[in-house]
Design a protein around this motif. Structure first.
Motif, PDB file in Angstrom:
ATOM      1  N   CYS A 275     -69.119  -0.312 -26.337  1.00 28.66           N
ATOM      2  CA  CYS A 275     -67.953   0.171 -27.074  1.00 28.66           C
ATOM      3  C   CYS A 275     -66.923  -0.935 -27.320  1.00 28.66           C
TER       4      CYS A 275
ATOM      5  N   GLU B 276     -73.207  10.278 -24.672  1.00 28.13           N
ATOM      6  CA  GLU B 276     -74.029   9.116 -25.056  1.00 28.13           C
ATOM      7  C   GLU B 276     -75.445   9.182 -24.506  1.00 28.13           C
TER       8      GLU B 276
ATOM      9  N   PRO C 261     -65.029   3.513 -33.027  1.00 29.35           N
ATOM     10  CA  PRO C 261     -65.316   4.633 -32.121  1.00 29.35           C
ATOM     11  C   PRO C 261     -64.166   5.637 -32.072  1.00 29.35           C
TER      12      PRO C 261
END
Ligand code: SF4
Length: 589
Positions: A217, A327, A31
């Motif tokens: 994440c 997101e 990420p």
């Protein structure tokens, strides 16, 4: 806990200064860390530095990318012969790549089988290995037949392993002093990258970890943010610049605005030291971009953030992108996945970045412009624009989620703001994250919905947005020509999320040219060489200009030469003066 595996330690008799080491880069995509060519991640550089620090001579360290091994089977000898073979890799976000193909699990296994010496695997691969690097997948950790798997920092494992005479290591994280030393001492390894020196961009780390805990994440697995102080990052840039690196991306952090602060609030002084320090030690740098910026930081600390954004825009190079992890714009999904920013807050952050950094060099609002040369230069990409990341398949996702997301993007467009890029993905699920229970179930259920929506966003948002960001006549300098397709040449600039440019005709690959944008696709543009000389342009190049058909192009060619562009009497829908000429221009800056 010690490193897993048999720990064969076959070379316990080998002195450290006689130890030969081969590093294989299977590429990483996390990420907040990217390392697929033309990017080189921090892993091989830090690993090489740790080896040198542990006493291994530089000339005994060999570095290959997985593509390099595929291209030349002879290179596998270095895997076989080394006393220590280190594999670095792991993809924890899905992606497709133009510049390189990440190592497949079977290839990684083959590396372990081929290595006659001790083998060690490290990098984000420790979080898990999927069958493919794609959205809507689940992963599991595998050892892939390596002697050792580094479950902490691979560079620390390498250092300790060498110190122990290849007997073993404790899984641990490295500290700031170590990373400062290793980052500088390992810079030399870039010379062995196949893309060195011209087409290589070094990913820089300013921090790891995150103050937030989004369900999907892997970054919080690194804990709360810990920052590398400006002198250590600047020292690393200095060393990389000495080895010929001219392109840099400050991409290894969850939020660049939080740099050097308390973990959440911005610290503009630290940002200024970082950016001005980099400019000082690498005055010849050609790219200075960033990756992630957290919109919640901008909303919670607007004044400090504005200052930070101005500092970035003053020192970076054009075309920079602050990727925002919205997101989902759906409040239900936000709630269920512990997302930290609402659609309204993200909109506010988009506005602020546009206001502070959406200017073009020498264009209106350029705070650094020299008024005397203002109109003489071509239009460039804006300095820094937001990008939006949207993730699908998260907990609580429903049909309305797709509507919420589209409405958010439409609002940004309708209110006149610019986005450099909209990144839409489906979730990958990793052990240790909250999404591991849900896995890929929702993503799989919604595959059809996802596909239709993605196409809609491409057509209704991406295309008109691109036209706003790079109107016809915008000049992109140093586009690297990468491949041919359908009679065209495709290439990209070096930098963060570069635009794909299609150029008429098949040009020699591996070179760079300046182009002027003439037309737009969803996520790519058509460009002609800049400046386009009416007295020399090919038919394909002329017909790429909107409004110029085959017949007009034929007339242009037949009636050459022209004294001036006006002389050709062309009627087109776009302003030609900005990029068409009948005489040689100077090379774009
Ligand atoms: S804000 Fe959320 S998505 Fe971004 S790095 Fe932190 S935990 Fe990950």
């Amino acid at each position: 806990m010690t490193g897993s595996g048999s720990g064969s330690g076959p070379d316990s008799g080998t002195e450290t200064d006689a130890l030969s080491v081969t590093i294989v880069d299977g590429y990483v995509d996390e990420p907040a860390h990217f390392g697929v060519p033309p990017y080189i991640s921090t892993y091989p550089r830090y690993t090489a530095g740790a080896l040198v620090d542990a006493g291994v001579p530089r000339e005994k360290i060999t570095y290959h990318t997985i593509d390099g091994l595929r291209d030349d089977p002879d290179r596998w000898r270095a895997v076989d012969d080394a006393d220590l073979m280190i594999y670095l890799g792991g993809m924890t976000v899905p992606g497709k790549y133009v510049g390189g193909t990440p190592a497949e699990p079977d290839e990684v296994r083959k590396l372990a089988w081929t290595a006659s010496g001790t083998s060690l695997m490290g990098g984000p691969v420790k979080f898990g290995v999927g069958d493919e690097n794609a959205g809507a997948t689940e992963t599991e950790r595998q050892d892939l037949d390596f002697d050792f798997v580094a479950k902490g920092d691979v560079e620390a494992a390498v250092y300790d392993l060498v110190e122990s005479g290849l007997e073993g290591f404790n899984n641990r994280m490295r500290d700031i002093d170590e990373v400062s030393r290793w980052a500088q001492e390992g810079a030399f390894i870039v010379e062995q990258h196949p893309n060195h020196p011209e087409y290589l961009i070094a990913e820089l780390e300013t921090s790891r970890g995150c103050a937030y805990r989004c369900s999907f994440c892997t970054e919080p697995l690194y804990g709360n943010p810990s920052f590398r102080p400006p002198p250590t990052v600047v020292g690393e840039v200095d060393a990389l610049a000495d080895y010929g690196v001219k392109h840099f991306r400050i991409g290894r952090q969850a939020d660049i605005l939080a740099y050097g602060g308390d973990g959440e609030a911005p610290n503009p002084d630290a940002l200024r030291q970082l950016y001005s320090g980099i400019r000082e030690v690498a005055p010849g740098l050609e790219t200075l971009h960033l990756d992630n910026m957290n919109p919640i930081t901008i909303v919670n600390w607007p004044e400090k953030s504005r200052e930070g954004i101005r500092i970035i825009a003053e020192h970076n190079t054009p075309g920079d992108t602050a990727a925002f992890g919205l997101e989902s714009a759906d409040p239900v999904v936000q709630e269920e996945n512990n997302l930290n920013v609402t659609a309204e807050e993200c909109f506010e952050a988009v506005r602020i970045v546009n206001e502070e950094a959406g200017w073009r060099p020498n264009g209106p609002n350029d705070p650094t412009a020299d008024a005397t040369t203002g109109d003489a230069r071509p239009r460039r990409l804006p300095k820094l624009l937001p990008g939006i990341n949207l993730l699908h398949g998260l907990k609580g996702e429903r049909e309305e989620t797709y509507r919420h997301n589209r409405e958010f993007l439409q609002r940004v467009y309708d209110e006149g703001y610019m986005l450099r890029r909209v990144n839409i993905r489906q979730v990958m699920s990793f052990d240790g994250t909250d999404m591991s229970e849900t896995g890929a179930e929702i993503a799989n259920e919604h595959k059809k919905l996802f596909k239709r929506y993605k196409q809609q966003v491409r057509e209704e948002i991406d295309n008109p947005m691109l036209e706003r960001v790079v109107p016809p006549g915008t000049v992109l300098s140093d586009v690297h020509l990468e491949y041919h397709q359908d009679g065209k040449t495709f290439g990209r600039q070096l930098g963060t999320y570069p635009l794909l440019v299609g150029i008429p005709g098949e040009r020699e690959l591996g070179r760079t040219i300046d182009i002027a944008v003439v037309d737009h696709g969803y996520r790519s543009v058509t460009g002609v060489p800049y400046p386009l000389d009416l007295n020399g342009a090919s038919m394909d190049e002329l017909t790429a200009i909107p409004g110029v058909g085959d017949r007009t192009a034929g007339d242009i060619v037949v009636n050459r030469p022209y004294e001036s562009v006006t002389d050709a009497g062309l009627e087109t829908t776009i302003e030609l003066d900005e990029f068409v000429t009948t005489r040689p221009f100077e090379h774009a800056d």
